[in-house]
Design a protein around this motif. Structure first.
Motif, PDB file in Angstrom:
ATOM      1  N   VAL A  25      69.390 -17.617  31.182  1.00 11.80           N
ATOM      2  CA  VAL A  25      68.964 -17.518  32.580  1.00 11.80           C
ATOM      3  C   VAL A  25      68.520 -18.868  33.161  1.00 11.80           C
ATOM      4  CG1 VAL A  25      67.872 -15.931  34.200  1.00 11.80           C
ATOM      5  CG2 VAL A  25      68.219 -15.203  31.895  1.00 11.80           C
ATOM      6  N   ASP A  26      69.116 -19.949  32.640  1.00  8.18           N
ATOM      7  CA  ASP A  26      68.945 -21.256  33.270  1.00  8.18           C
ATOM      8  C   ASP A  26      70.073 -21.431  34.275  1.00  8.18           C
ATOM      9  OD1 ASP A  26      66.745 -22.012  31.936  1.00  8.18           O
ATOM     10  OD2 ASP A  26      67.780 -23.284  30.464  1.00  8.18           O
ATOM     11  N   SER A  27      69.795 -22.212  35.307  1.00  9.58           N
ATOM     12  CA  SER A  27      70.862 -22.481  36.277  1.00  9.58           C
ATOM     13  C   SER A  27      71.718 -23.639  35.782  1.00  9.58           C
ATOM     14  CB  SER A  27      70.265 -22.813  37.641  1.00  9.58           C
ATOM     15  OG  SER A  27      69.628 -21.692  38.135  1.00  9.58           O
ATOM     16  N   LYS A  28      72.426 -23.421  34.710  1.00 14.37           N
ATOM     17  CA  LYS A  28      73.333 -24.432  34.165  1.00 14.37           C
ATOM     18  C   LYS A  28      74.747 -24.014  34.528  1.00 14.37           C
ATOM     19  CE  LYS A  28      70.686 -24.710  29.894  1.00 14.37           C
ATOM     20  NZ  LYS A  28      70.830 -24.291  28.517  1.00 14.37           N
ATOM     21  N   PRO A  29      75.689 -24.953  34.454  1.00 18.60           N
ATOM     22  CA  PRO A  29      77.067 -24.533  34.719  1.00 18.60           C
ATOM     23  C   PRO A  29      77.483 -23.471  33.710  1.00 18.60           C
ATOM     24  CG  PRO A  29      76.903 -26.919  34.493  1.00 18.60           C
ATOM     25  CD  PRO A  29      75.570 -26.357  34.102  1.00 18.60           C
ATOM     26  N   VAL A  30      78.122 -22.420  34.203  1.00 24.31           N
ATOM     27  CA  VAL A  30      78.522 -21.351  33.285  1.00 24.31           C
ATOM     28  C   VAL A  30      80.031 -21.362  33.065  1.00 24.31           C
ATOM     29  CG1 VAL A  30      76.563 -19.834  33.770  1.00 24.31           C
ATOM     30  CG2 VAL A  30      78.631 -19.625  35.137  1.00 24.31           C
ATOM     31  N   PHE A  72      79.563  -5.515  20.875  1.00 28.09           N
ATOM     32  CA  PHE A  72      79.888  -6.920  21.114  1.00 28.09           C
ATOM     33  C   PHE A  72      78.889  -7.842  20.412  1.00 28.09           C
ATOM     34  CE2 PHE A  72      79.867 -10.386  24.611  1.00 28.09           C
ATOM     35  CZ  PHE A  72      80.731 -11.179  23.876  1.00 28.09           C
ATOM     36  N   LEU A  73      77.578  -7.585  20.616  1.00 27.11           N
ATOM     37  CA  LEU A  73      76.544  -8.515  20.141  1.00 27.11           C
ATOM     38  C   LEU A  73      75.525  -7.826  19.240  1.00 27.11           C
ATOM     39  CD1 LEU A  73      75.759 -10.129  23.635  1.00 27.11           C
ATOM     40  CD2 LEU A  73      77.189 -11.128  21.828  1.00 27.11           C
ATOM     41  N   PHE A  74      74.949  -8.606  18.345  1.00 26.19           N
ATOM     42  CA  PHE A  74      73.795  -8.128  17.595  1.00 26.19           C
ATOM     43  C   PHE A  74      72.560  -8.277  18.473  1.00 26.19           C
ATOM     44  CE2 PHE A  74      76.286  -9.307  13.706  1.00 26.19           C
ATOM     45  CZ  PHE A  74      76.288  -8.051  13.137  1.00 26.19           C
ATOM     46  N   PHE A  75      71.680  -7.284  18.387  1.00 27.05           N
ATOM     47  CA  PHE A  75      70.412  -7.366  19.090  1.00 27.05           C
ATOM     48  C   PHE A  75      69.412  -8.077  18.185  1.00 27.05           C
ATOM     49  CE2 PHE A  75      66.256  -5.937  20.346  1.00 27.05           C
ATOM     50  CZ  PHE A  75      66.320  -5.971  21.721  1.00 27.05           C
ATOM     51  N   VAL A  76      68.928  -9.225  18.624  1.00 24.49           N
ATOM     52  CA  VAL A  76      67.914  -9.961  17.861  1.00 24.49           C
ATOM     53  C   VAL A  76      66.688 -10.052  18.764  1.00 24.49           C
ATOM     54  CG1 VAL A  76      67.424 -12.106  16.615  1.00 24.49           C
ATOM     55  CG2 VAL A  76      69.799 -11.356  16.916  1.00 24.49           C
ATOM     56  N   PRO A  77      65.527  -9.546  18.318  1.00 29.79           N
ATOM     57  CA  PRO A  77      64.345  -9.617  19.183  1.00 29.79           C
ATOM     58  C   PRO A  77      64.082 -11.056  19.635  1.00 29.79           C
ATOM     59  CG  PRO A  77      63.890  -8.269  17.253  1.00 29.79           C
ATOM     60  CD  PRO A  77      65.235  -8.893  17.028  1.00 29.79           C
ATOM     61  N   ASP A  78      63.742 -11.217  20.902  1.00 27.83           N
ATOM     62  CA  ASP A  78      63.484 -12.517  21.528  1.00 27.83           C
ATOM     63  C   ASP A  78      64.718 -13.423  21.583  1.00 27.83           C
ATOM     64  OD1 ASP A  78      60.813 -11.771  21.853  1.00 27.83           O
ATOM     65  OD2 ASP A  78      60.336 -12.460  19.826  1.00 27.83           O
ATOM     66  N   GLY A  79      65.857 -12.867  21.317  1.00 24.65           N
ATOM     67  CA  GLY A  79      67.071 -13.692  21.347  1.00 24.65           C
ATOM     68  C   GLY A  79      67.853 -13.516  22.645  1.00 24.65           C
ATOM     69  N   ARG A  80      69.062 -14.082  22.649  1.00 24.06           N
ATOM     70  CA  ARG A  80      69.887 -14.088  23.862  1.00 24.06           C
ATOM     71  C   ARG A  80      70.301 -12.682  24.290  1.00 24.06           C
ATOM     72  NH1 ARG A  80      71.177 -19.173  21.458  1.00 24.06           N
ATOM     73  NH2 ARG A  80      71.289 -20.760  23.078  1.00 24.06           N
ATOM     74  N   THR A  81      70.588 -11.817  23.317  1.00 25.80           N
ATOM     75  CA  THR A  81      71.018 -10.456  23.672  1.00 25.80           C
ATOM     76  C   THR A  81      69.884  -9.726  24.392  1.00 25.80           C
ATOM     77  OG1 THR A  81      72.331 -10.467  21.654  1.00 25.80           O
ATOM     78  CG2 THR A  81      72.077  -8.361  22.762  1.00 25.80           C
ATOM     79  N   THR A  83      67.505 -11.048  26.209  1.00 25.69           N
ATOM     80  CA  THR A  83      67.398 -11.603  27.569  1.00 25.69           C
ATOM     81  C   THR A  83      68.455 -10.983  28.477  1.00 25.69           C
ATOM     82  OG1 THR A  83      66.689 -13.673  26.592  1.00 25.69           O
ATOM     83  CG2 THR A  83      67.373 -13.762  28.893  1.00 25.69           C
ATOM     84  N   LEU A  84      69.664 -10.942  27.962  1.00 26.86           N
ATOM     85  CA  LEU A  84      70.770 -10.371  28.737  1.00 26.86           C
ATOM     86  C   LEU A  84      70.486  -8.909  29.109  1.00 26.86           C
ATOM     87  CD1 LEU A  84      73.837 -10.409  29.629  1.00 26.86           C
ATOM     88  CD2 LEU A  84      74.348  -9.634  27.323  1.00 26.86           C
TER      89      LEU A  84
END
Ligand code: ZN
Length: 234
Positions: A25-30, A72-81, A83-84
């Protein structure tokens, strides 16, 4: 060299509405309209769609006959999934669910085990809950999958007729009986003989997906596969 007008317009849109990476959730180029380069490189992908008998499928053995299943993704607490998923569910970013569906659809499209799917149906929310949230995240994910897999999407294939209470404190037997008959098929003719991809946001206990699949499998000739955005430890 002159830029095509569509690409110029795209640049202007990006300036006015900078895109946000769905994982940090940073405003970086995606890239691919959803993740920044560093998140894309470090996404906790399961790779399950390529593996027969993967832990997602094994989770349903003895419960539901599945053709194929994958998260699709593994759920890892405090990780990217996390946040998404948090942004999708609690910050109304339905666009993230749809984009991730389109992204994952490209993976499934090239996976031999996910060929021959006729229809994508989401796990439904009760209408009251969908009204409160403004959207059904599983349906948005399914819509994205449908776009890249070129498979028809039937949002109303399954309907939730009871408003089920939170399941987290119940035992597995209690969860299953609580959900029994909670889902109905709107029109059996629409799904008869079809290979259906049932989609949801997260696989946790699997009780909801199980109840939905069992409802679908009551219709003659139906085969069921499943896909979710994420799964916890299975
Ligand atoms: Zn990022």
């Amino acid at each position: 060299m002159l830029q095509p007008i569509t690409s110029l317009l795209g640049d202007i849109v990006d300036l006015v509405f900078p895109q946000t990476c769905a994982a940090c959730v940073d405003s970086k180029p995606v890239q691919n309209g959803i993740f920044c380069i560093s998140c894309l490189a470090e996404l906790p992908e399961t790779g399950f769609h390529q593996i027969e008998g993967n832990p997602f499928e094994a989770h349903f053995w003895g419960r539901v006959p599945l053709h194929a299943g994958a998260a699709f993704l593994f759920f890892v607490p405090d990780g990217r999934t996390q946040t998404l998923l948090h942004h999708i569910k609690y910050r109304s970013r339905s666009d993230f669910a749809r984009t991730i569906g389109a992204f994952y659809g490209n993976r499934l499209k090239s996976a031999p085990r996910f060929q021959g799917i006729d229809l994508i149906i989401p796990v439904p929310l009760h209408w009251k809950k969908e009204h409160q949230r403004g959207f059904n995240q599983s349906a948005e994910f399914g819509l994205g999958l449908s776009e890249t897999m070129s498979v028809p999407f039937l949002k109303t294939g399954l309907q939730r007729k009871r408003y089920t209470q939170t399941q987290t404190k119940k035992t597995r037997a209690e969860r299953v009986s609580n959900l029994k008959d909670a889902f109905v098929i709107k029109d059996p003719k629409e799904i008869r003989g079809k290979h259906i991809l049932l989609v949801d946001d997260v696989l946790t206990t699997g009780a909801t997906l199980e109840a939905c699949a069992l409802a679908l499998l009551q219709v003659h000739g139906v085969r069921v596969s499943m896909a979710t955005i994420a799964c916890g430890r299975l």
